[in-house]
Write a protein that holds these residues in place. Sequence first.
Motif, PDB file in Angstrom:
ATOM      1  N   GLN A 166     -68.927  46.372 179.881  1.00 14.22           N
ATOM      2  CA  GLN A 166     -69.772  45.187 179.992  1.00 14.22           C
ATOM      3  C   GLN A 166     -71.151  45.493 179.419  1.00 14.22           C
ATOM      4  OE1 GLN A 166     -69.179  42.800 183.784  1.00 14.22           O
ATOM      5  NE2 GLN A 166     -68.322  44.748 184.460  1.00 14.22           N
ATOM      6  N   ILE A 167     -71.604  44.655 178.493  1.00 14.59           N
ATOM      7  CA  ILE A 167     -72.856  44.890 177.779  1.00 14.59           C
ATOM      8  C   ILE A 167     -73.818  43.745 178.043  1.00 14.59           C
ATOM      9  CG2 ILE A 167     -73.892  45.376 175.522  1.00 14.59           C
ATOM     10  CD1 ILE A 167     -71.095  46.175 174.549  1.00 14.59           C
ATOM     11  N   ALA A 168     -75.062  44.073 178.338  1.00 15.11           N
ATOM     12  CA  ALA A 168     -76.097  43.060 178.576  1.00 15.11           C
ATOM     13  C   ALA A 168     -77.231  43.233 177.572  1.00 15.11           C
ATOM     14  CB  ALA A 168     -76.637  43.172 180.004  1.00 15.11           C
ATOM     15  N   LYS A 169     -77.817  42.098 177.168  1.00 15.57           N
ATOM     16  CA  LYS A 169     -78.946  42.127 176.223  1.00 15.57           C
ATOM     17  C   LYS A 169     -80.234  41.743 176.934  1.00 15.57           C
ATOM     18  CE  LYS A 169     -78.631  40.675 172.042  1.00 15.57           C
ATOM     19  NZ  LYS A 169     -78.380  39.917 170.787  1.00 15.57           N
ATOM     20  N   MET A 170     -81.353  42.136 176.337  1.00 19.20           N
ATOM     21  CA  MET A 170     -82.671  41.797 176.888  1.00 19.20           C
ATOM     22  C   MET A 170     -82.903  40.289 176.768  1.00 19.20           C
ATOM     23  SD  MET A 170     -84.959  44.857 175.289  1.00 19.20           S
ATOM     24  CE  MET A 170     -84.485  46.572 175.513  1.00 19.20           C
TER      25      MET A 170
END
Length: 292
Positions: free
Chosen positions: A288-292
């Motif tokens: 799971q990847i999150a961005k700013m």
Amino acid sequence: MKLSLLPLSLGLLTSVASINAHAAMREYTANADMSNWQMVKTSRLECQLNHEVPYYGEAIFSTTASKNKNVNFNLDMVVRPDNYSIAGLKAVPPSWRAGMPARDLANMKLLRKFDGELGNKTAWEMLTELEKGYQPTFYYQDWQNSADKIAVGLSSVNFKQAYWAFLQCRDAMLPYSFEDISFTVMNYEPNTSKLTKSSQKRLDKIGEYLKYDTNIESISISSYTDSYGGRWNNLELSKKRAKAIKDYIVSLGIDESKVDTDGYGEKRHVASNDNILDRNKNRRLVIQIAKM
């Protein structure tokens, strides 16, 4: 009595003529010397082509990595609308095609305190009209002065070379977006840390994306096993698998502190372990990847 009305009538006509004389079309367009098209973003994730409209704002064509690579248009206004309105968009012929009629392209909604935006179809029409030397021009009633109308034109001078650079940038973009790789489930071959062929392709795609996105905030890696092989061995195997993926991601230049791993072993099954197909589902790793 009639004679006394005559000067008054003449006075009214003079006043009306004076009011009409004050109505104006305020035009904003770059002349040949000031017309500048510039690529301001060129990466495999985003391409952006900008054109300054002097004393008004900026016209922006942009596209981002995705399967379709759609183009969007944004009319960035220094003074944004005070209320809802509509701007008509026409393709105005160049001066050397005098006598040719302007062609209606679309209408653009003007929303209070927002820039103007148009979608893929109209954006492409504008680009092709510019390529032919035409001048896409927006017309609308001024929201600050009811006596005035506004015309905002995009000059085609110095357009073609920048447009070609934009097309090349778009062609080189990744054919998938952040949303396509932000949540990924991958599977392993039995009793090994080797991904299945389809999962390896998926990981390669994630790796390619992470090379270019500098706005990654966090990456969570969770690894699971089936129930064959012993609980302790499976727990250690899940941790080993998660660490191997983390090492790969860090090797791409991602800050190690942004990558978290968990190995759950046989916990949290998503299917039974009674047959090969279900065990394949349980033998998985989730990114799971999150961005700013």
